[in-house]
Design a protein around this motif. Structure first.
Motif, PDB file in Angstrom:
ATOM      1  N   ILE A   9       0.847  -1.189   0.000  1.00  0.00           N
ATOM      2  CA  ILE A   9       0.000   0.000   0.000  1.00  0.00           C
ATOM      3  C   ILE A   9       0.885   1.242   0.000  1.00  0.00           C
ATOM      4  O   ILE A   9       1.998   1.216   0.532  1.00  0.00           O
ATOM      5  CB  ILE A   9      -0.997   0.045   1.184  1.00  0.00           C
ATOM      6  CG1 ILE A   9      -0.269   0.113   2.526  1.00  0.00           C
ATOM      7  CG2 ILE A   9      -1.950  -1.145   1.126  1.00  0.00           C
ATOM      8  CD1 ILE A   9      -1.187   0.381   3.718  1.00  0.00           C
ATOM      9  N   PRO A  13      -2.001   7.575   2.421  1.00  0.00           N
ATOM     10  CA  PRO A  13      -3.248   6.830   2.229  1.00  0.00           C
ATOM     11  C   PRO A  13      -4.100   7.218   1.009  1.00  0.00           C
ATOM     12  O   PRO A  13      -4.810   6.381   0.480  1.00  0.00           O
ATOM     13  CB  PRO A  13      -4.020   7.107   3.520  1.00  0.00           C
ATOM     14  CG  PRO A  13      -2.961   7.384   4.527  1.00  0.00           C
ATOM     15  CD  PRO A  13      -1.886   8.107   3.775  1.00  0.00           C
ATOM     16  N   HIS A  14      -3.989   8.464   0.534  1.00  0.00           N
ATOM     17  CA  HIS A  14      -4.837   8.898  -0.582  1.00  0.00           C
ATOM     18  C   HIS A  14      -4.148   8.783  -1.941  1.00  0.00           C
ATOM     19  O   HIS A  14      -4.753   9.073  -2.970  1.00  0.00           O
ATOM     20  CB  HIS A  14      -5.313  10.337  -0.355  1.00  0.00           C
ATOM     21  CG  HIS A  14      -6.252  10.456   0.807  1.00  0.00           C
ATOM     22  ND1 HIS A  14      -7.574  10.111   0.733  1.00  0.00           N
ATOM     23  CD2 HIS A  14      -6.034  10.841   2.085  1.00  0.00           C
ATOM     24  CE1 HIS A  14      -8.145  10.299   1.908  1.00  0.00           C
ATOM     25  NE2 HIS A  14      -7.234  10.736   2.752  1.00  0.00           N
ATOM     26  N   TYR A  15      -2.905   8.333  -1.959  1.00  0.00           N
ATOM     27  CA  TYR A  15      -2.164   8.244  -3.212  1.00  0.00           C
ATOM     28  C   TYR A  15      -2.757   7.159  -4.116  1.00  0.00           C
ATOM     29  O   TYR A  15      -3.043   6.046  -3.672  1.00  0.00           O
ATOM     30  CB  TYR A  15      -0.691   7.922  -2.946  1.00  0.00           C
ATOM     31  CG  TYR A  15       0.096   7.770  -4.226  1.00  0.00           C
ATOM     32  CD1 TYR A  15       0.526   8.884  -4.926  1.00  0.00           C
ATOM     33  CD2 TYR A  15       0.391   6.506  -4.742  1.00  0.00           C
ATOM     34  CE1 TYR A  15       1.233   8.752  -6.109  1.00  0.00           C
ATOM     35  CE2 TYR A  15       1.095   6.367  -5.925  1.00  0.00           C
ATOM     36  CZ  TYR A  15       1.507   7.492  -6.602  1.00  0.00           C
ATOM     37  OH  TYR A  15       2.196   7.357  -7.783  1.00  0.00           O
ATOM     38  N   VAL A  47     -10.662   5.623   2.120  1.00  0.00           N
ATOM     39  CA  VAL A  47      -9.531   4.968   2.774  1.00  0.00           C
ATOM     40  C   VAL A  47     -10.008   3.759   3.563  1.00  0.00           C
ATOM     41  O   VAL A  47     -10.958   3.845   4.338  1.00  0.00           O
ATOM     42  CB  VAL A  47      -8.800   5.969   3.700  1.00  0.00           C
ATOM     43  CG1 VAL A  47      -7.726   5.260   4.523  1.00  0.00           C
ATOM     44  CG2 VAL A  47      -8.196   7.104   2.887  1.00  0.00           C
ATOM     45  N   ASN A 104      -3.482   6.313  11.724  1.00  0.00           N
ATOM     46  CA  ASN A 104      -2.458   6.007  10.727  1.00  0.00           C
ATOM     47  C   ASN A 104      -1.049   6.265  11.256  1.00  0.00           C
ATOM     48  O   ASN A 104      -0.085   5.722  10.731  1.00  0.00           O
ATOM     49  CB  ASN A 104      -2.701   6.824   9.456  1.00  0.00           C
ATOM     50  CG  ASN A 104      -1.850   6.371   8.302  1.00  0.00           C
ATOM     51  OD1 ASN A 104      -1.692   5.184   8.062  1.00  0.00           O
ATOM     52  ND2 ASN A 104      -1.277   7.322   7.590  1.00  0.00           N
ATOM     53  N   SER A 115      -5.161   2.909   3.212  1.00  0.00           N
ATOM     54  CA  SER A 115      -4.967   3.394   1.847  1.00  0.00           C
ATOM     55  C   SER A 115      -6.241   3.232   1.027  1.00  0.00           C
ATOM     56  O   SER A 115      -7.164   2.515   1.416  1.00  0.00           O
ATOM     57  CB  SER A 115      -3.837   2.628   1.153  1.00  0.00           C
ATOM     58  OG  SER A 115      -4.256   1.315   0.845  1.00  0.00           O
ATOM     59  N   SER A 118      -4.334  -0.753  -3.159  1.00  0.00           N
ATOM     60  CA  SER A 118      -3.551  -1.886  -2.656  1.00  0.00           C
ATOM     61  C   SER A 118      -3.198  -2.806  -3.815  1.00  0.00           C
ATOM     62  O   SER A 118      -3.928  -2.904  -4.807  1.00  0.00           O
ATOM     63  CB  SER A 118      -4.318  -2.657  -1.584  1.00  0.00           C
ATOM     64  OG  SER A 118      -5.492  -3.234  -2.126  1.00  0.00           O
TER      65      SER A 118
END
Length: 152
Positions: A9, A13-15, A47, A104, A115, A118
């Protein structure tokens, strides 16, 4: 019968990588792990939490190092989660030291994370991926990665 997954991941988290980046990363995983049952890429609207299954050992405060109890951690997770928007990763007051952090930012053992994207190798029939393999995937996805070893 149990399953083993290796889940990659993004550290942020938002990538979200591009489709071409995902295709390149999947191709590399197939070369390294040709006996895997499947290699799956997933993108979600919000997320999600990616856990390590029965590999779970503890959650610690990243500031004071104190281990959180499971009920304390569950409460933090519940307070951060919204049924319609997933995890907000909103800073909260930690029960151990009173510092403010998101779920996180906590230290998880084994690695766990949050994330929208994944990449998972299902039953890879291999041990850990090497640092070099992880670095190559990071270059292909143009982002630092967390590697989660999940035993289900």
């Amino acid at each position: 019968m149990s399953d083993h997954h290796i889940v990659f991941i993004p550290a942020a988290p938002h990538y979200l990588p591009t489709e071409q980046q995902v295709s390149s990363a999947k191709a590399a995983l197939w070369q390294w792990i040709p006996e895997a049952e499947a290699i799956e890429a997933a993108v979600t609207e919000y997320v999600q939490f990616h856990d390590c299954g029965s590999n779970f050992e503890y959650v610690r405060c990243h500031v004071c190092g104190q281990e959180l109890t499971i009920p304390q951690w569950h409460l933090l997770m519940e307070q951060d989660y919204d049924l319609e928007r997933g995890f907000g990763l909103t800073p909260q007051t930690l029960p151990c030291c009173g510092n403010v952090a998101s779920v996180n930012q906590l230290d998880y053992s084994f690695m766990q994370g949050f994330s929208r994207f994944s990449l998972t190798a299902i039953n890879p029939r291999t041990g850990a991926v090497s640092a070099q393999q992880t670095e190559l995937l990071q270059r292909q996805l143009d982002h630092p990665l967390l590697v989660i070893y999940c035993h289900v």
